[in-house]
Write an enzyme that holds these catalytic residues in place. Structure first.
Site, PDB file in Angstrom:
ATOM      1  N   CYS A  66     -34.876 100.725  18.485  1.00 21.95           N
ATOM      2  CA  CYS A  66     -36.002  99.942  18.986  1.00 21.95           C
ATOM      3  C   CYS A  66     -35.499  98.600  19.524  1.00 21.95           C
ATOM      4  O   CYS A  66     -34.721  98.572  20.472  1.00 21.95           O
ATOM      5  CB  CYS A  66     -37.064  99.781  17.905  1.00 21.95           C
ATOM      6  SG  CYS A  66     -38.658  99.200  18.555  1.00 21.95           S
ATOM      7  N   GLU A  69     -37.329 107.193  12.896  1.00 23.36           N
ATOM      8  CA  GLU A  69     -37.848 107.444  11.550  1.00 23.36           C
ATOM      9  C   GLU A  69     -39.345 107.740  11.561  1.00 23.36           C
ATOM     10  O   GLU A  69     -39.898 108.225  10.569  1.00 23.36           O
ATOM     11  CB  GLU A  69     -37.541 106.252  10.636  1.00 23.36           C
ATOM     12  CG  GLU A  69     -38.403 105.022  10.821  1.00 23.36           C
ATOM     13  CD  GLU A  69     -38.033 104.180  12.027  1.00 23.36           C
ATOM     14  OE1 GLU A  69     -38.657 103.111  12.208  1.00 23.36           O
ATOM     15  OE2 GLU A  69     -37.139 104.578  12.805  1.00 23.36           O
ATOM     16  N   HIS A 118     -38.898 104.841  17.702  1.00 27.31           N
ATOM     17  CA  HIS A 118     -38.549 104.788  16.282  1.00 27.31           C
ATOM     18  C   HIS A 118     -38.213 106.201  15.795  1.00 27.31           C
ATOM     19  O   HIS A 118     -39.126 107.008  15.610  1.00 27.31           O
ATOM     20  CB  HIS A 118     -39.727 104.238  15.456  1.00 27.31           C
ATOM     21  CG  HIS A 118     -39.991 102.792  15.682  1.00 27.31           C
ATOM     22  ND1 HIS A 118     -39.388 101.811  14.931  1.00 27.31           N
ATOM     23  CD2 HIS A 118     -40.799 102.157  16.563  1.00 27.31           C
ATOM     24  CE1 HIS A 118     -39.813 100.630  15.343  1.00 27.31           C
ATOM     25  NE2 HIS A 118     -40.662 100.808  16.330  1.00 27.31           N
TER      26      HIS A 118
END
Length: 202
Positions: A79, A184, A182
């Protein structure tokens, strides 16, 4: 062992949890000396570019990161961490980045789609890379950002995303990588990308 850099402006917990889920030995590095012995490095980031870079420099990480990349240690910026890899950003003024890759960070056009860019969007592969092995072209990932990278060298662009304009959403050169979404938060696609990074030869 993978080191996640902690300079007070990163999404550490979620990235660490994702790596732990993959069975990785993770160390949080809040000082440069804690990078010693790391086989790979993760540079996360959320918030504003200028404040984040200031915090990263104040913590003493700029030169060690350059040294790690020059030594061939695999590093991935996530990011805002991806944006740090470039030369500059015009977010709330002009701010110098790490300069590991040529290019700049700038805001999405005011006459384009709603900013910030929040939600699921596609990754369109532009060249083969170990980072995206097993990730189908057009796979969706989760984005949250108002500024994007204008890469200075097309050879560094591994994947793009369309949001009013086509921009670089995954970049890389040698063992240096960056991903704008992102991972995750990107479910199977994100976990596969992290797994690919984890399994790269050091």
């Amino acid at each position: 062992m993978i080191a996640i850099i902690d300079y007070g402006a990163g999404n550490l917990r979620s990235v660490r949890n994702a790596l732990t889920h993959l069975g990785v030995d993770v160390v949080t590095a809040s000082t440069p000396d804690q990078l010693e012995g790391a086989e790979k490095i993760v540079l996360p980031g959320v918030g504003a570019f200028g404040a984040g870079m200031a915090a990263l420099r104040a913590a003493g990480f700029e030169e060690p990161l350059h040294a790690a990349v020059e030594a061939g240690v695999p590093l991935i910026g996530i990011c805002l961490g991806m944006q740090y890899l470039f030369e500059s950003s015009d977010e709330m003024g002009i701010h110098k980045g790490l300069g590991l890759l040529p290019g700049r960070v700038t805001r999405f056009p005011v006459n384009g789609p709603k900013v910030p860019h929040i939600g699921w969007n596609q990754l369109h592969a532009r060249q083969e890379t170990p980072l995206l092995a097993g990730v189908q072209d057009g796979s969706y990932a989760y984005f949250v950002h108002s500024y994007y990278v204008e890469a200075g060298d097309p050879a560094d662009v591994l994947a793009t995303t369309d949001y009013g304009i086509e921009y670089a959403s995954v970049v890389g050169r040698g063992t240096l990588y960056g991903i704008q979404p992102h991972p995750e938060k990107s479910q199977a696609t994100g976990l596969r990308i992290l797994k690919n990074f984890v399994e790269m030869a050091s």
